[in-house]
Write a protein that holds these residues in place. Structure first.
Motif, PDB file in Angstrom:
ATOM      1  N   ASP B 501       0.844  -1.214   0.000  1.00  0.00           N
ATOM      2  CA  ASP B 501       0.000   0.000   0.000  1.00  0.00           C
ATOM      3  C   ASP B 501       0.872   1.255   0.000  1.00  0.00           C
ATOM      4  O   ASP B 501       0.608   2.205  -0.734  1.00  0.00           O
ATOM      5  N   ALA B 502       1.907   1.222   0.863  1.00  0.00           N
ATOM      6  CA  ALA B 502       2.786   2.398   0.948  1.00  0.00           C
ATOM      7  C   ALA B 502       3.513   2.625  -0.374  1.00  0.00           C
ATOM      8  O   ALA B 502       3.668   3.762  -0.824  1.00  0.00           O
ATOM      9  N   ILE B 503       3.928   1.534  -0.998  1.00  0.00           N
ATOM     10  CA  ILE B 503       4.628   1.669  -2.286  1.00  0.00           C
ATOM     11  C   ILE B 503       3.670   2.210  -3.346  1.00  0.00           C
ATOM     12  O   ILE B 503       3.995   3.154  -4.071  1.00  0.00           O
ATOM     13  N   PHE B 504       2.457   1.647  -3.416  1.00  0.00           N
ATOM     14  CA  PHE B 504       1.515   2.085  -4.460  1.00  0.00           C
ATOM     15  C   PHE B 504       1.095   3.542  -4.260  1.00  0.00           C
ATOM     16  O   PHE B 504       0.772   4.236  -5.220  1.00  0.00           O
ATOM     17  N   SER B 505       1.075   3.980  -3.000  1.00  0.00           N
ATOM     18  CA  SER B 505       0.666   5.375  -2.740  1.00  0.00           C
ATOM     19  C   SER B 505       1.777   6.358  -3.095  1.00  0.00           C
ATOM     20  O   SER B 505       1.491   7.492  -3.471  1.00  0.00           O
ATOM     21  N   ASN B 506       3.012   5.917  -2.963  1.00  0.00           N
ATOM     22  CA  ASN B 506       4.117   6.872  -3.104  1.00  0.00           C
ATOM     23  C   ASN B 506       5.044   6.606  -4.280  1.00  0.00           C
ATOM     24  O   ASN B 506       5.928   7.400  -4.571  1.00  0.00           O
ATOM     25  N   TYR B 507       4.831   5.484  -4.924  1.00  0.00           N
ATOM     26  CA  TYR B 507       5.688   5.108  -6.056  1.00  0.00           C
ATOM     27  C   TYR B 507       4.807   4.706  -7.228  1.00  0.00           C
ATOM     28  O   TYR B 507       3.657   4.308  -7.050  1.00  0.00           O
ATOM     29  N   VAL B 508       5.372   4.806  -8.403  1.00  0.00           N
ATOM     30  CA  VAL B 508       4.651   4.352  -9.589  1.00  0.00           C
ATOM     31  C   VAL B 508       5.584   3.448 -10.397  1.00  0.00           C
ATOM     32  O   VAL B 508       6.789   3.708 -10.482  1.00  0.00           O
ATOM     33  N   ALA B 509       4.989   2.385 -10.937  1.00  0.00           N
ATOM     34  CA  ALA B 509       5.792   1.463 -11.761  1.00  0.00           C
ATOM     35  C   ALA B 509       5.986   2.098 -13.128  1.00  0.00           C
ATOM     36  O   ALA B 509       5.051   2.196 -13.914  1.00  0.00           O
ATOM     37  N   ASN B 510       7.200   2.544 -13.390  1.00  0.00           N
ATOM     38  CA  ASN B 510       7.471   3.229 -14.657  1.00  0.00           C
ATOM     39  C   ASN B 510       7.968   2.288 -15.752  1.00  0.00           C
ATOM     40  O   ASN B 510       7.839   2.608 -16.931  1.00  0.00           O
ATOM     41  N   TYR B 511       8.551   1.174 -15.348  1.00  0.00           N
ATOM     42  CA  TYR B 511       9.084   0.238 -16.342  1.00  0.00           C
ATOM     43  C   TYR B 511       8.756  -1.189 -15.932  1.00  0.00           C
ATOM     44  O   TYR B 511       8.613  -1.480 -14.749  1.00  0.00           O
ATOM     45  N   PHE B 512       8.646  -2.027 -16.910  1.00  0.00           N
ATOM     46  CA  PHE B 512       8.430  -3.456 -16.667  1.00  0.00           C
ATOM     47  C   PHE B 512       9.437  -4.204 -17.527  1.00  0.00           C
ATOM     48  O   PHE B 512       9.271  -4.328 -18.732  1.00  0.00           O
ATOM     49  N   ARG B 513      10.523  -4.641 -16.879  1.00  0.00           N
ATOM     50  CA  ARG B 513      11.596  -5.289 -17.630  1.00  0.00           C
ATOM     51  C   ARG B 513      11.900  -6.642 -17.017  1.00  0.00           C
ATOM     52  O   ARG B 513      12.019  -6.752 -15.797  1.00  0.00           O
ATOM     53  N   ALA B 514      12.080  -7.617 -17.879  1.00  0.00           N
ATOM     54  CA  ALA B 514      12.389  -8.982 -17.425  1.00  0.00           C
ATOM     55  C   ALA B 514      11.446  -9.400 -16.296  1.00  0.00           C
ATOM     56  O   ALA B 514      11.868  -9.952 -15.279  1.00  0.00           O
ATOM     57  N   ASN B 515      10.180  -9.101 -16.492  1.00  0.00           N
ATOM     58  CA  ASN B 515       9.108  -9.437 -15.543  1.00  0.00           C
ATOM     59  C   ASN B 515       9.237  -8.757 -14.178  1.00  0.00           C
ATOM     60  O   ASN B 515       8.610  -9.198 -13.217  1.00  0.00           O
ATOM     61  N   SER B 516      10.052  -7.743 -14.076  1.00  0.00           N
ATOM     62  CA  SER B 516      10.154  -6.997 -12.823  1.00  0.00           C
ATOM     63  C   SER B 516       9.686  -5.557 -13.033  1.00  0.00           C
ATOM     64  O   SER B 516      10.029  -4.943 -14.045  1.00  0.00           O
ATOM     65  N   LEU B 517       8.929  -5.075 -12.065  1.00  0.00           N
ATOM     66  CA  LEU B 517       8.428  -3.699 -12.139  1.00  0.00           C
ATOM     67  C   LEU B 517       9.416  -2.767 -11.450  1.00  0.00           C
ATOM     68  O   LEU B 517       9.853  -3.051 -10.331  1.00  0.00           O
TER      69      LEU B 517
END
Lengths: 118, 727
Positions: B501-517
């Motif tokens: 929750d803390a990550i989703f509130s304060n971070y955004v997934a900008n890249y998806f590489r080799a199955n890692s966000l």
């Protein structure tokens, strides 16, 4: 030993014919197995290195392996078939001839199992 | 007995030997190619590699392996005893941090284990040549669990090498003091490499020695037990209690019997014939096999230890010992079936013929002749079973671990990009990573947290995560890597719900590489993010949360929510009439009044609302299934995200969203009906234009979500609002 049937070297036409037929079948089956064996080798190769790209390195390496395997199998078939014929001709209806025949069919059976399952 | 009968009796054995040798050899070849392929790969193949490498580097740097205080960063747990870590440290001291040396070490340990298994089998079959040993060793190497684990820089295969080495020593010379002493040392090394390997082999060894010499058995137990406890006490004192906490307390994770059932089924499917035969062995084996006294306890205790695979986060490494037991069993079986019914050498007819002379018939006792044929038939049957096992296991290995590793290796450039982003971000602050944490260690970047172990402690209320949550909320970390396997949301075990929750509130997934966000801090000043599934100025809501980002593909948006199948809700984006067309399996569509073209209709589409490969129990709410013209309001729940893409494809938990034009009468376009199946060929924009539809429709305009102009390939998009929304 006193049993003449086992001592004399009279040619046994029936057994000679059986040898020739078995040799012929083994050569034909061996020939027909080349492509399935190549397919099985390719499938195993693909499990390790398959790449969706039709012009990728994996594709060309796969083709190369298949070609090299084809060359080796063709040589082995020639050796097995011609060498087998020579051996059976010289030793027809002797233990060594029947043993070589048995070994030939063991190899073919192993190859058939391999091609069926891989 | 005439020549033909002798020939069959002799050469049918040769047949079994040849086919078994071929498939054992093939299995070993497959194992070796896989091992070399893994060694040649520079990037992580498994989450645990990062943890082991980090522990090794910490040891090399003189840091404590078992710190008592984990209330302040770095938040680290060392789940395993130190032997492997010490040996790895010695190797890495020579070469510097890398995965290659560790993987070579593990591969060598696996091969070593196979050799020792072969030696154990050989001990019980001294007269039957190399074949039984080759069968046992080959079978061990080709079991998918062993083959998979042999590729990882992890501790388990060294532990099993030590344990089978100890077992071999006592099997070979149960009465010799030297064997007992060395076996105790090997068992201690096994237990202090991985604690769970300190049980099955020592128990089996003790029972075996007990049947030969009770005094020696007691010696073994005392040496192993007392020395083990003394070592434990010493490390415990030296680590000020940290050792007990790290390897015992921190290992008590929640237990899931479904996982046990799943892996038990896997073992049964892969080794079904050997499982049946072991059942028979259990009942009557004591009559025929000398090995019974050690193999039965070894198998049963291994099976009992394997049950601990039910712990959350466990993997197939818990099955390695039982795999070794089955491999030994297979080799012993072949050895025994070589001559199940004993026949005196004097009574066996001469099977070594002269090369050029057909031998005459030879008199033979009917009983001997019958036993020879019975032995041959048994050998053929057992060989057929073992060959079948080799084929099953080889195919399974090729289909599963080998193909999985191939796909992982093929993500090539993605790893380099991730590594570069880690290196850049590490200049700004600590980087968090799960699956690819080994990239931190390889680049000498210290761990801030070991997500899985610490999260499990937090979930069990044994670790206070507030400090860490604050650090996330303060955007302390320039980069957080969260791995997202397509098949299963493992990140839910590696990060607590509060952390996510803390990550989703304060971070955004900008890249998806080799199955890692790659999550990067949100830039609240410059970018707007959806709040309560709404972007500023957009007329429609967003149908579902996509905290794990979105994929744009052929004018459709795959919104990836965080959760298991059927957990992430999907809502209607605006008021309208819901249709679930009869030919659709996992989708619904809603007909709306077009907010930008008054008087016209427009459709919103929601797909992927079912588990992978199955639509029998889809995630669409029951009261919508098969119905049409059901009025819904904006924000009404219509179903849940799933993994379904079509009858033959699955992907990450998602919902597939699209905005589609309406026919002139407002109906859903017939030409777009196949959209339910992700793989269906849909009309191109040009074809739709020719059919009279007003396309393209801007998804951004209606929902505020970003979109792409790229067609034909998936494009990853962050879950944020586009400045063009509503325009």
């Amino acid at each position: 030993m006193g049993n003449k049937a086992y001592d004399n070297k009279r040619p046994n036409i029936l057994l000679n014919l059986v040898t020739i037929i078995l040799w012929l079948i083994s050569s034909i089956v061996g020939f027909l197995l080349i492509i399935p064996i190549l397919n099985s080798i390719t499938r195993i190769y693909a499990a390790f290195f398959a790449d969706p790209s039709p012009i990728g390195l994996a594709f060309f390496l796969g083709v190369s392996i298949r070609n090299i395997a084809l060359f080796i199998l063709a040589i082995l078939l020639l050796i097995g078939s011609i060498g087998g014929a020579e051996h059976h001709f010289r030793n027809i209806n002797t233990p060594t001839s029947w043993h070589v025949m048995f070994v030939t069919y063991i190899i073919l059976f192993t190859a058939i199992l391999f091609t069926i399952h891989f | 007995m005439n020549f033909a009968e002798k020939l069959f009796l002799k050469d049918l054995r040769l047949l079994c030997k040849t086919v078994l040798t071929f498939f054992s050899g093939l299995a070993i070849l497959i194992f070796l190619i896989h091992g070399l392929q893994a060694i040649g790969f520079n990037y992580p193949l498994d989450y645990g590699e990062g943890t082991v490498l980090n522990q090794t580097l910490r040891l090399m740097d003189g840091q404590p392996l078992y710190p008592t205080d984990i209330s302040s960063p770095p938040y680290l747990i060392s789940n395993y005893p130190p032997v492997f870590i010490f040996l790895s440290a010695a190797l890495l001291w020579l070469t510097g941090p890398n995965l290659l040396i560790g993987r070579v070490f593990v591969l060598a340990s696996t091969i070593g284990t196979a050799i020792v298994i072969g030696l154990i089998i050989k001990h019980f079959n001294p007269k039957h040549g190399y074949l039984p040993s080759l069968v046992g060793a080959g079978l061990f190497l080709i079991i998918p669990h062993v083959l998979q684990w042999s590729a990882y820089f992890r501790i388990d295969l060294l532990a099993i090498l030590f344990s089978v080495a100890g077992l071999y020593l006592v099997i070979k010379a149960p009465e010799a003091n030297r064997s007992i002493l060395l076996a105790a040392v090997f068992f201690l090394l096994a237990a202090y490499t991985r604690q769970s390997f300190g049980l099955a082999a020592p128990v089996a060894a003790t029972i075996w020695v007990w049947t030969k010499n009770r005094k020696q058995a007691i010696k073994l137990v005392l040496m192993y037990g007392i020395t083990g406890l003394v070592i434990f006490g010493v490390i415990h004192i030296l680590s000020q209690g940290g050792f007990f906490f790290h390897i015992i307390e921190a290992n008590v994770n929640p237990f899931n019997w479904h996982t046990v059932e799943h892996f038990a089924k896997q073992i049964y499917q892969n080794l079904s014939w050997l499982v049946y035969l072991f059942g028979v062995y259990l009942l009557v084996g004591w009559r025929f096999f000398r090995s019974y006294a050690f193999l039965v306890p070894y198998m049963l205790v291994s099976a009992a230890v394997a049950i601990t695979i039910g712990k959350v986060g466990s993997n197939v490494n818990y099955l390695l010992e039982i795999c070794a037991a089955f491999a030994i069993f297979a080799g012993l079986l072949i050895g025994k079936s070589w001559e199940l019914l004993p026949i005196s050498d004097d009574l066996i007819p001469d099977l070594d013929f002269e090369k050029d002379k057909i031998p005459p018939p030879e008199p033979i006792e009917p009983k001997v002749r019958r036993n020879m044929w019975i032995n041959l038939v048994i050998l053929i049957l057992i060989s057929a079973i073992i060959i079948n096992q080799f084929i099953t296991l080889s195919r399974e290995s090729l289909l599963s671990p080998i193909s999985n590793h191939r796909e992982r290796i093929q993500m090539g450039i993605g790893y380099r990009l991730i590594e570069n982003s880690i290196l850049e971000a590490s200049l700004e602050g600590p980087v968090l990573a799960d699956e690819y944490s080994a990239m931190l260690s390889v680049n000498r970047i210290p761990f801030y947290i070991q997500p899985f172990a610490i999260s499990q402690l937090a979930m069990a209320n044994r670790w206070d995560q507030r400090g860490f949550l604050n650090a996330i909320e303060e955007q302390t970390f320039p980069l957080i890597l969260i791995h997202h396997f397509p098949g299963f949301p493992v990140y839910l075990e590696r990060w607590t719900p509060e952390m996510l929750d803390a990550i989703f509130s304060n971070y955004v997934a900008n890249y998806f590489r080799a199955n890692s966000l790659s999550f990067e801090p949100k830039s609240f000043e410059f970018v707007s993010y959806p709040e309560e599934r709404v972007c500023p100025d957009a007329p429609w809501q967003i149908p579902s949360e996509a905290n794990l980002g979105m994929f744009w593909y052929n004018r459709q948006l795959l919104l990836m929510g965080a959760g298991h199948n059927g957990q992430v809700p999907v809502y209607a984006v605006a008021d309208g009439m819901l249709y679930q067309f009869p030919e659709w399996q996992a989708s619904v569509a809603i007909q709306h009044d077009d907010p930008f073209n008054p008087g016209q209709k427009i459709w919103s589409f929601y797909g992927g609302l079912a588990p992978a490969f199955s639509t029998e129990e889809n995630f669409i709410l029951d009261h919508f299934i098969g119905l049409k013209e059901v009025p819904v309001r904006a924000g009404d729940l219509i179903g849940y995200q799933g993994q379904w893409l079509g009858a033959t494809q699955q992907t990450w938990v998602h919902t597939r969203f699209a905005i589609l034009p309406a026919e002139k009468d407002g109906q859903f376009p017939e030409s777009l009906k196949p959209i339910d199946d992700f793989t269906a060929q849909l009309p191109t924009l040009e074809e739709l234009t020719n059919l009279g539809f007003d396309v393209p429709i801007s998804l951004t305009r209606y929902t505020g979500l970003p979109q792409s102009n790229i067609f034909g390939t998936k494009v990853f998009l962050p879950f944020q609002c586009s400045p063009e929304g509503g325009q």
